[in-house]
Write a protein that holds these residues in place. Structure first.
Motif, PDB file in Angstrom:
ATOM      1  N   ASP A   1       0.851  -1.191   0.000  1.00 58.57           N
ATOM      2  CA  ASP A   1       0.000   0.000   0.000  1.00 58.57           C
ATOM      3  C   ASP A   1       0.895   1.253   0.000  1.00 58.57           C
ATOM      4  O   ASP A   1       1.625   1.502   0.957  1.00 58.57           O
ATOM      5  CB  ASP A   1      -0.893  -0.031   1.245  1.00 58.57           C
ATOM      6  N   MET A   2       0.825   2.023  -1.091  1.00 59.66           N
ATOM      7  CA  MET A   2       1.700   3.199  -1.217  1.00 59.66           C
ATOM      8  C   MET A   2       0.946   4.479  -0.887  1.00 59.66           C
ATOM      9  O   MET A   2       1.480   5.575  -1.043  1.00 59.66           O
ATOM     10  CB  MET A   2       2.221   3.304  -2.658  1.00 59.66           C
ATOM     11  N   THR A   3      -0.315   4.328  -0.478  1.00 57.08           N
ATOM     12  CA  THR A   3      -1.180   5.511  -0.362  1.00 57.08           C
ATOM     13  C   THR A   3      -0.569   6.595   0.528  1.00 57.08           C
ATOM     14  O   THR A   3      -0.501   7.770   0.129  1.00 57.08           O
ATOM     15  CB  THR A   3      -2.558   5.117   0.231  1.00 57.08           C
ATOM     16  N   ALA A   4      -0.089   6.204   1.717  1.00 52.45           N
ATOM     17  CA  ALA A   4       0.399   7.219   2.661  1.00 52.45           C
ATOM     18  C   ALA A   4       1.642   7.919   2.101  1.00 52.45           C
ATOM     19  O   ALA A   4       1.756   9.154   2.162  1.00 52.45           O
ATOM     20  CB  ALA A   4       0.709   6.566   4.003  1.00 52.45           C
ATOM     21  N   ALA A   5       2.558   7.137   1.550  1.00 49.41           N
ATOM     22  CA  ALA A   5       3.802   7.731   1.033  1.00 49.41           C
ATOM     23  C   ALA A   5       3.500   8.679  -0.131  1.00 49.41           C
ATOM     24  O   ALA A   5       4.056   9.784  -0.203  1.00 49.41           O
ATOM     25  CB  ALA A   5       4.749   6.631   0.590  1.00 49.41           C
ATOM     26  N   LEU A   6       2.601   8.257  -1.013  1.00 51.45           N
ATOM     27  CA  LEU A   6       2.313   9.109  -2.173  1.00 51.45           C
ATOM     28  C   LEU A   6       1.517  10.346  -1.759  1.00 51.45           C
ATOM     29  O   LEU A   6       1.700  11.427  -2.334  1.00 51.45           O
ATOM     30  CB  LEU A   6       1.568   8.314  -3.258  1.00 51.45           C
ATOM     31  N   ALA A   7       0.677  10.193  -0.729  1.00 53.03           N
ATOM     32  CA  ALA A   7      -0.069  11.361  -0.250  1.00 53.03           C
ATOM     33  C   ALA A   7       0.913  12.388   0.330  1.00 53.03           C
ATOM     34  O   ALA A   7       0.785  13.599   0.100  1.00 53.03           O
ATOM     35  CB  ALA A   7      -1.087  10.939   0.798  1.00 53.03           C
ATOM     36  N   ALA A   8       1.926  11.892   1.068  1.00 59.27           N
ATOM     37  CA  ALA A   8       2.940  12.807   1.634  1.00 59.27           C
ATOM     38  C   ALA A   8       3.681  13.516   0.503  1.00 59.27           C
ATOM     39  O   ALA A   8       3.949  14.724   0.565  1.00 59.27           O
ATOM     40  CB  ALA A   8       3.912  12.026   2.517  1.00 59.27           C
ATOM     41  N   LEU A   9       3.998  12.773  -0.535  1.00 58.55           N
ATOM     42  CA  LEU A   9       4.703  13.369  -1.674  1.00 58.55           C
ATOM     43  C   LEU A   9       3.812  14.406  -2.370  1.00 58.55           C
ATOM     44  O   LEU A   9       4.275  15.505  -2.721  1.00 58.55           O
ATOM     45  CB  LEU A   9       5.125  12.266  -2.657  1.00 58.55           C
ATOM     46  N   ASP A  10       2.554  14.066  -2.558  1.00 63.45           N
ATOM     47  CA  ASP A  10       1.632  15.000  -3.226  1.00 63.45           C
ATOM     48  C   ASP A  10       1.538  16.315  -2.463  1.00 63.45           C
ATOM     49  O   ASP A  10       1.544  17.391  -3.057  1.00 63.45           O
ATOM     50  CB  ASP A  10       0.235  14.367  -3.369  1.00 63.45           C
ATOM     51  N   LEU A  11       1.482  16.192  -1.142  1.00 62.00           N
ATOM     52  CA  LEU A  11       1.392  17.387  -0.302  1.00 62.00           C
ATOM     53  C   LEU A  11       2.639  18.261  -0.492  1.00 62.00           C
ATOM     54  O   LEU A  11       2.562  19.475  -0.667  1.00 62.00           O
ATOM     55  CB  LEU A  11       1.277  16.928   1.158  1.00 62.00           C
ATOM     56  N   LEU A  12       3.768  17.585  -0.461  1.00 63.42           N
ATOM     57  CA  LEU A  12       5.045  18.274  -0.621  1.00 63.42           C
ATOM     58  C   LEU A  12       5.134  18.976  -1.979  1.00 63.42           C
ATOM     59  O   LEU A  12       5.533  20.145  -2.082  1.00 63.42           O
ATOM     60  CB  LEU A  12       6.128  17.192  -0.564  1.00 63.42           C
ATOM     61  N   LEU A  13       4.717  18.255  -3.011  1.00 66.00           N
ATOM     62  CA  LEU A  13       4.805  18.822  -4.362  1.00 66.00           C
ATOM     63  C   LEU A  13       3.825  19.984  -4.521  1.00 66.00           C
ATOM     64  O   LEU A  13       4.124  20.960  -5.219  1.00 66.00           O
ATOM     65  CB  LEU A  13       4.547  17.737  -5.406  1.00 66.00           C
ATOM     66  N   ALA A  14       2.665  19.857  -3.872  1.00 65.83           N
ATOM     67  CA  ALA A  14       1.688  20.950  -3.968  1.00 65.83           C
ATOM     68  C   ALA A  14       2.283  22.230  -3.380  1.00 65.83           C
ATOM     69  O   ALA A  14       2.099  23.324  -3.888  1.00 65.83           O
ATOM     70  CB  ALA A  14       0.409  20.557  -3.241  1.00 65.83           C
ATOM     71  N   LYS A  15       3.073  22.082  -2.293  1.00 64.81           N
ATOM     72  CA  LYS A  15       3.654  23.259  -1.633  1.00 64.81           C
ATOM     73  C   LYS A  15       4.931  23.731  -2.321  1.00 64.81           C
ATOM     74  O   LYS A  15       5.167  24.915  -2.466  1.00 64.81           O
ATOM     75  CB  LYS A  15       4.031  22.896  -0.178  1.00 64.81           C
ATOM     76  N   LYS A  16       5.780  22.774  -2.704  1.00 63.90           N
ATOM     77  CA  LYS A  16       7.149  23.142  -3.110  1.00 63.90           C
ATOM     78  C   LYS A  16       7.482  22.723  -4.536  1.00 63.90           C
ATOM     79  O   LYS A  16       8.643  22.823  -4.956  1.00 63.90           O
ATOM     80  CB  LYS A  16       8.157  22.477  -2.167  1.00 63.90           C
TER      81      LYS A  16
END
Ligand SMILES: Cc1ncc(COP(=O)(O)O)c(C=O)c1O
Length: 433
Positions: A188-203
């Motif tokens: 399950d990659m959901t949590a890791a990819l969600a963290a990445l998405d958040l990061l990319l949305a900001k930075k």
């Protein structure tokens, strides 16, 4: 005075606490997968001498390539000069690398290959109208070398402590680590990819590149992830305009069962870092491969637009010649098939160790087989050190990464020798865990 006494008087060893370390092994020669010690005994090099020795020690064809190149052209400045071995090696690397990598920049070791890639990424963006792209993304528990840029993108927890105030801010992505065979795992990659998405949305707009050790994070504990994770992370970073750097300093040249680990996941990196096995583990040499688009961004009438980076021994002819010989021998001796045979052995042997009390997990890929023990940090995992000492008494050299015990023998090793090494490790595990 013995060699060890003389060593202790004048030598400062890498990654070694001199106050407590055991005396170093006095190695006087080596052949195949064996190190020969001063007292006439031999030790199986189950870790390929820091993951460098790709085929076997002192392979006759590699030794001959070194001798013949040394007699012809030992070294020449590589700014303003070229030579046949550097050109042919670049041709051969481009022909074998993941698609799109067309330019080869030589340097000396894994850390410098990474420094070069980081500089290329930043300067590429600066010269493509995006000077704000200076931030790097990296995986948690990554390791990319010991120079300052490489330390910055590596995870500082275990290695870079005193230097932490001097390192660049880097955004780190959690990794869904898998055990068993990462090519068969579904996680399950959901949590890791969600963290990445958040990061990319900001930075996202400030990202220069993502740097990854594809599929196996080596020094961080032989942590493995799936090709699907590699693909998903890379695609997201690219969608936000960042480059992807594959650090295959450890995984390159067949260690994971494919010539490059990136290709297990169909990844076509923008930059690829190679070292260690490049020369078959005989001489220091590294290469950073780049795409046409990156190379083109450095062209122009202004000399300052060039990559102003180089080392005295860039593209050393002897190192390039032995790298060419290593590529040839690797193909003649079917190294990828040998890695597949090791993978099959690990798949049949390692799961039974899971039953031992002290064992937390087992995993394997290509020529890399891993047993992770419970407990202990990187620098204070005592059980794995006891296992290491017991193995050495039985003629097998391992070097645990904290609680992680693994083998990555030269790919030319006899399967029977690797099987024996694991019998020795298993016995030591039974006694000490
Ligand atoms: C993935 C990776 N990158 C970079 C390096 C640094 O290479 P070197 O020790 O040759 O500088 C290492 C070394 O272990 C590595 O494993």
């Amino acid at each position: 005075m013995t060699l060890i006494d003389r060593d202790r008087a004048v030598v400062w060893h890498p990654f070694t606490q001199a106050a407590t370390a055991l005396p170093p092994l006095p190695v006087v020669s080596a052949s195949g997968s064996w190190l020969h010690l001063a007292d006439g005994t031999r030790v199986f090099d189950a870790i390929s001498s820091w993951w460098t020795c790709l085929i076997g020690h002192s392979h006759p064809q590699l030794v001959a390539a070194i001798a013949s190149q040394a007699a012809r052209l030992d070294h020449v400045i590589f700014a303003g000069c070229t030579h046949p071995s550097a050109v042919e090696l670049a041709e051969q690397l481009v022909a074998r690398a993941p698609a799109g990598l067309t330019r080869v920049f030589y340097s000396d070791d894994g850390s410098t290959a990474v420094e070069v890639a980081l500089k290329m990424a930043v300067q590429f963006h600066a010269q493509s109208g995006q000077p704000q792209r200076t931030r790097f993304l990296a995986l948690e528990a990554g390791y990319h070398g010991d120079t300052f840029g490489a330390m910055s993108v590596g995870d500082p927890a275990d290695f870079a402590g005193p230097f932490a105030p001097l390192l660049w801010p880097v955004s780190r992505i959690p990794v869904p680590v898998v055990n068993g065979d990462p090519l068969r795992a579904d996680v399950d990659m959901t949590a890791a990819l969600a963290a990445l998405d958040l990061l990319l949305a900001k930075k996202g707009d400030s990202i220069a590149a993502l740097i990854v050790e594809p599929l196996v994070q080596g020094a961080g504990g032989m942590r493995m992830h799936t090709p699907a994770f590699l693909q998903a992370v890379s695609a997201r970073v690219r969608a936000h305009g960042g480059l992807v750097i594959a650090d295959e300093v450890m995984t390159g040249f067949g260690r994971t069962g494919a010539l490059f680990a990136s290709t297990h996941g169909g990844l076509q990196p923008d930059l690829l870092c190679l070292a260690k096995g490049l020369t078959g583990g005989t001489l220091p040499l590294s290469a950073t491969l780049a795409t046409d688009a990156i190379f083109a961004a450095f062209l122009g009438p202004d000399a300052r637009r060039a990559l102003l980076h180089g080392h005295s021994f860039t593209a050393n002819p002897i190192a390039c010649a032995v790298a060419l010989a290593s590529l040839r021998v690797g193909e003649d001796e079917s190294l990828l098939e040998r890695a597949a045979a090791l993978h099959a052995f690990y798949a049949s042997f390692l799961p039974q160790l899971q039953a031992l009390d002290g064992v937390r997990a087992v995993r394997w890929l290509g020529g890399i087989g891993v047993v992770e023990l419970h407990g202990g940090g990187y620098h204070d995992a005592q059980k794995s050190q006891q296992v290491r000492d017991a193995c050495l008494r039985d003629g097998v050299l391992i070097r645990p990464l904290g609680p992680v015990i693994y083998t990555m023998p030269p790919l030319g090793s006899r399967l029977a020798d690797v099987e024996r090494a694991w019998q020795v490790i298993a016995t030591a595990l039974e006694c000490h865990t």
